[in-house]
Structures are given as C-alpha cells and as structure tokens.
Design an enzyme around this catalytic site. Structure first.
Site, mmCIF file in Angstrom:
data_model
loop_
_atom_site.group_PDB
_atom_site.id
_atom_site.type_symbol
_atom_site.label_atom_id
_atom_site.label_comp_id
_atom_site.label_asym_id
_atom_site.label_seq_id
_atom_site.Cartn_x
_atom_site.Cartn_y
_atom_site.Cartn_z
ATOM 1 N N GLU A 1 58.271 -12.296 69.186
ATOM 2 C CA GLU A 1 57.189 -12.566 68.245
ATOM 3 C C GLU A 1 55.874 -12.081 68.826
ATOM 4 O O GLU A 1 55.321 -12.720 69.726
ATOM 5 C CB GLU A 1 57.107 -14.056 67.917
ATOM 6 N N GLN A 2 55.401 -10.984 68.308
ATOM 7 C CA GLN A 2 54.154 -10.418 68.779
ATOM 8 C C GLN A 2 53.249 -10.124 67.595
ATOM 9 O O GLN A 2 53.656 -9.434 66.657
ATOM 10 C CB GLN A 2 54.413 -9.121 69.557
#
Length: 542
Positions: free
Chosen positions: A379-380
């Site tokens: 998750e970026q």
C-alpha cells in the site's frame, strides 16, 4: 486533409509490448502497465499519427489485485483483438520476477465497447507469460503463450540462458466452456537468437504467421517471423529471421526494438508496431522506459513481410497512411484538483484495487493518505504521470502537518522502490518543526537511502509548500517555494539517468519507466493526510 508523417515513438514514455488491432476506421494499441494501476494502457487513433489515452480496463479487485507484486511484475504483454462483435483482452499477472520461477497467471476479459465495462476475468493457465488469442478463419480460437522452463539451470551455472524460454505453446480455447481445451502443443522453439517470447498468430494467403520477440528486451531485442501452412507447424523462419532488429547500431536513435504486431488497413497497406527506447545520447540509459513505435511494411513477392524502407532498422520518421488527419484535443499539462470528479487516465497509482485507502478527491484537493514507505509493494500512496521526454518538469503545492519524522509527503521522480529521488515535507526530529529533506535511492537490491542534503531545511509550521523538479536529460534539480515566495533550489543536482531501465539493475530486469508524482507516507500507521492543490507536468521534446 491527410496526415503525411508519423514520428516515432508514437506512444511516448512507458508504453511497452504493443498489441494493435483495427476495428473499421479505429486503431487500438494495448500496452503493458506492470505494477501501475489500473491495468493495461489502451491508446486510440484514427490515422496512426495522433493518439489518445482511453480509460484502463482492469480497474477493480475482481480483475486485478497486485498488492505484494514485486517491481516490474504485474501486467505483462496484453494482447488485444476484436472478433464476434466484441473486444478480447488477454493479460498476464506476474507474481514473481527473480530466480527460476515466474508465477505468471493468464486471464481473458471481454467488452462490447473499448471503454468498457469489461467483464470479470476468465482464468486460462499459468504455464508462462505473454499470452495471445488467435481467432482462426473457421471460428475456432487458440491461445499461444511462452512456456517457462524453471529447470533450465539444472547442471548449468548460467542463470540467464535461452533455455528458460521453453518455446511457444498452443491450446484451443472453448468459448462455450470458457476454458482451454484439448491437447497442448509446443509449436515453435525460436531462432538461434533465443529468449523467444511475445507470440502473436496471424493468418494470410494460406499461411499462419507466428510473430515473436527474441533476444531479451535489451539491446539484442528483435521481432522474429516464422510461418507455416499448418497451425501446428512446422514453422519456417523468415529469410532475414528478424523483421525488426537494431543490433550493433548505436547511431540509431531508436534502440532495443522488438515485440510487435502488424495491422492491415482497408487499402491493403501494412504497419507494424514495435517496442523501442530512446537512450540518452552517449549512454545506454532509457529514462522513459520502453515505448511504442510503428513502421510501414510491404508484403514481398515471396509472401513475407519486410520494412518498407528496407533493412531491419526502423526510422524515426515514417510515411503516414492515406487517411484523413484526426488530431485529438490537447491534453492538459496542469491538473487542478478543485472540482475534479475522477483522476484522468494519465495519472496512475501503484498495485492496489482499493484507491479509496490511498487517495480521494475532496472537491478542493487531491488528498493522499499516508500509508507504507515509498517503495512498498503493498500500500503506497503515490499518484504519478509518465516522463515522456528527456526534459521534464513537475510542480505541485502541498498542505501537510506531520507530527512525526515517520510522516512525509511531497514530490518524487520514481522508477521503482530502489530507484527514486524524493523531496519530502516532514518533521525534523531535532526541532519538532516542519522541514524539507531529500531522500534518494539508487541501490538494488537492498534499497538503502542516501540523503543528498545532510541537513533538513526548516519551513514554517503552517501554510502550503510548493515543490518543483526539473529533469534536464541526465540531471535533476529540486526546488521549493513558500507562500508568496520565490523558487529556491534545494540540494545538489542529482543523477536522473539512473532512473532508467539500465540505471541500477539492468534492462533485462527493469521493465517500466520514470514517473513524476505526488506521494505521502505515514509509517506510524495513522494515515496522516496530505492535500495537493494541483499537479503540473511539462515534457519538452528535444
């Protein structure tokens, strides 16, 4: 008015592995997106000169979830075709890059309209990658794909041998049963160049033509042709073996050419797409990654296809077909997020089918929620656009109130988790106030950071900060400005050329291209938000 000239590349910036199809007066090219979301880039033209980007088709979790996929995995080599009144899109989701295994899963989605909605996927197989669907004249359909041979290094210390590429498999696809059926046949093991991949089957004048890419996607890359009177072969090689090949020709501005497919126009003229790069002059570094070019071709008296200009090296300039010129409205260089309802297809993010966890359009700004570290495979929060020319600028304005040095937000030039430069607004742990810092990473595989400016630059604890980066070929400079203030350079000139396929790890393992974008991180897990008012990108040809 007829468009007279095509200028290569036609799809500039990261747009590799082109698969082209024509539907009446419309041309469509599907290209790989790897770990960038949504999946598969589709470009549209009516004259082969002017192109526009359409919404990406793989845009929900049921079709694609790449969280955890390593860099340069995800969507490899989509194949787009049209038959039976609908579009057929075949794609691979690659889950592993390094070592002997690939873990490549192949799927099919369909749509009656190129802009969707696209169906949920039908699983096909996992024996290799680069799948393509062939629609035979008798109505039957066949899948071809590379078979990956993980045993290639048995008794051989060379882990980059041609034998990993075990040939091209063919199997029938049943529309009624929505699955592959019948015998699996290896129809082609390739030429002596090796590394045979990217198969497409075409049919003409009683021949089955098998188009493959060979030599790897580096500087030995090529488009190889073979044909047979029978679907299952045997396939004989083209008299030149390779239709397109730029080997030992450093003078050509187009390098690494390969991986393409031809399209025939209504008047019988033929054009062939190919993957290509434009390395910086004097060095083998391709910041824009692998792009898409096109070349005019002719059928010879021997029923083989040849470049219209002769030889195997495509030119920057190509004669355009005799079609009416059809330009599209110019794309905005500046994205104002106030009032925006949805991100335009020029802006993408990484891996996740749950964008609401990463960002939202608030009506006033693009709000990024700080998630994992820059370079995370899960998750970026990073929203970015392609660098498409050697000279590129990007600018934004951010409102951000970090309360920990583990929180940061700002502007980045990003290739992957081990190749980026990042101007970040964060908290200085020495003072507790807001400050600017630069984080750089040019270190594969560990991904260790360097700090081009050893000390942070204090900024007021409230108010917006404007950020800018300028890429001038191999050089990158960051700038910042406070409310009402002028631009000030921050940090030294950085090496932009390292943000390229060849810049850190090498062209055989890096498959994307440099993006410029906005990002936010919060390693505390509290999802601190950063609001971006606008994003402006300027790419200058030259």
């Amino acid at each position: 008015m007829t468009a007279k000239t095509i200028w290569n590349p036609i799809l500039r910036g990261f747009n590799p592995d082109p698969s082209i199809c024509r539907v009446g007066e419309d041309f469509y090219i599907a290209t790989s997106t790897f770990e960038w979301y949504p999946g598969v880039q589709i470009s549209h033209s009516k004259d082969l000169v002017n192109w526009r980007t359409l919404p990406q088709p793989l845009n929900r979790a049921s079709q694609l979830d790449m969280r955890g996929n390593p860099d340069s995995c995800g969507i490899w080599a989509p194949a787009l075709s049209y038959a039976d009144g609908k579009f057929w899109l075949i794609y691979t989701d690659v889950k592993r890059l390094d070592g002997n295994f690939k873990d490549a899963h192949n799927y099919l989605v369909t749509a009656e309209n190129i802009e969707g909605p696209w169906s949920d996927p039908i699983y096909l197989n996992s024996s290799g990658f680069d799948p393509s669907l062939f629609h035979d004249a008798d109505g039957r359909k066949y899948l071809v794909n590379v078979v990956w041979n993980h045993l290639a290094t048995m008794g051989n210390a060379n882990t980059r041998g041609a034998s990993f590429f075990g040939g091209i498999l063919l199997q029938e696809y049943s529309v009624e049963e929505e699955r592959l059926v019948g015998e699996i046949t290896n129809i082609f093991v390739g030429s002596d160049l090796g590394l045979t991949e990217a198969p497409h089957l075409m049919q003409r004048n009683g021949y089955y033509f098998l188009i493959t890419a060979e030599g790897g996607t580096g500087y030995e890359h090529a488009v190889t042709y073979a044909r047979s009177k029978e679907l299952l072969g045997p396939y004989e090689l083209h008299p030149k073996k390779h239709l397109v090949h730029v080997r030992d020709n450093d003078a050509s501005p187009l390098q690494r050419t390969g991986h393409g497919q031809y399209v025939e126009l209504e008047d019988g003229s033929v054009y062939h797409t190919f993957l290509t790069t434009r390395p910086l002059p004097g060095m083998r570094r391709s910041q824009m990654g692998r792009e898409t070019g096109i070349a005019k071709c002719v059928w010879g008296a021997d029923d083989w296809l040849y470049l219209d200009a002769g030889g195997t090296v495509p030119n920057l300039e190509q004669p355009a077909p005799e079609l009416p010129e059809h330009p599209w409205p110019a794309l905005p260089g500046r994205f104002e997020f106030a009032g925006m309802q949805a991100l335009p297809p020029q802006l993408q993010w990484l891996r996740s089918p749950e964008p609401a966890r990463l960002f939202e359009l608030t009506g006033d700004a693009l709000r990024l929620y700080g998630r994992e570290s820059i370079g995370s495979w899960f998750e970026q929060a990073l929203v970015a656009a392609r660098q498409t020319e050697w000279e590129c600028t990007a600018e934004t304005e951010v409102q951000f109130a970090p309360d920990s040095y583990q929180q940061m937000a700002g502007l980045t030039a990003y290739y992957n988790r081990t190749q980026f430069h990042y101007l970040a607004l964060t908290m200085d742990p020495a003072t507790g106030g807001r400050a600017l810092t630069i984080l750089s990473c040019l270190d594969w595989p560990e991904g260790r950071l360097t700090y081009p400016r050893s000390e942070m630059v204090a900024v007021p604890d409230a108010g917006a900060v404007r950020m800018r980066l300028e890429i001038n070929r191999a050089e990158l400079q960051f700038f910042y400005a406070l409310e009402g203030g002028d631009w000030q350079a921050i940090g030294p000139v950085l090496d932009a050329s390292r943000l390229s396929d060849e810049g850190v790890r090498g062209e055989h393992s890096n498959f994307t291209g440099c993006f410029v974008g906005m990002c936010a991180q919060d390693m505390t897990g509290r999802a601190q938000a950063a609001d971006f008012a606008y994003f402006e990108v300027t790419n200058r040809e030259g």
